[in-house]
Write a protein that holds these residues in place. Sequence first.
Motif, short mmCIF file in Angstrom:
data_model
loop_
_atom_site.label_atom_id
_atom_site.label_comp_id
_atom_site.label_asym_id
_atom_site.label_seq_id
_atom_site.Cartn_x
_atom_site.Cartn_y
_atom_site.Cartn_z
N ILE A 36 0.83 -1.20 0.00
CA ILE A 36 0.00 0.00 0.00
C ILE A 36 0.87 1.25 0.00
O ILE A 36 0.57 2.22 -0.70
N VAL A 37 1.97 1.23 0.75
CA VAL A 37 2.87 2.38 0.78
C VAL A 37 3.51 2.59 -0.59
O VAL A 37 3.57 3.72 -1.10
N ILE A 38 3.99 1.52 -1.22
CA ILE A 38 4.59 1.64 -2.56
C ILE A 38 3.56 2.18 -3.55
O ILE A 38 3.86 3.08 -4.34
N TRP A 39 2.37 1.64 -3.51
CA TRP A 39 1.31 2.08 -4.43
C TRP A 39 1.01 3.56 -4.26
O TRP A 39 0.95 4.31 -5.22
N GLN A 40 0.83 4.00 -3.01
CA GLN A 40 0.48 5.39 -2.77
C GLN A 40 1.61 6.36 -3.10
O GLN A 40 1.36 7.48 -3.54
N MET A 41 2.85 5.93 -2.92
CA MET A 41 3.98 6.82 -3.19
C MET A 41 4.28 6.94 -4.69
O MET A 41 4.70 7.99 -5.14
#
Length: 71
Positions: A36-41
């Motif tokens: 989720i962090v990779i996707w959002q960044m």
Amino acid sequence: MTEAYADAEARKWGMFLHLSQFAGYLVPLAGFIVPIVIWQMKKDQVPSLDEHGRMVANWMISALIYAVVSV
């Protein structure tokens, strides 16, 4: 940025996004947080990554529902 570089960048981050689900085997709950962090960044920098992020999020939600129903 050339088209070939952009495509290679999108494929690289897509691979990282999908494989980051295995981080949960090393650190508890990292398999849910890291993707989720990779996707959002990266979704604004790599537009095609948004579709992959949605697939991973759908997979995680489905797996959670299946686990709850199975128990």
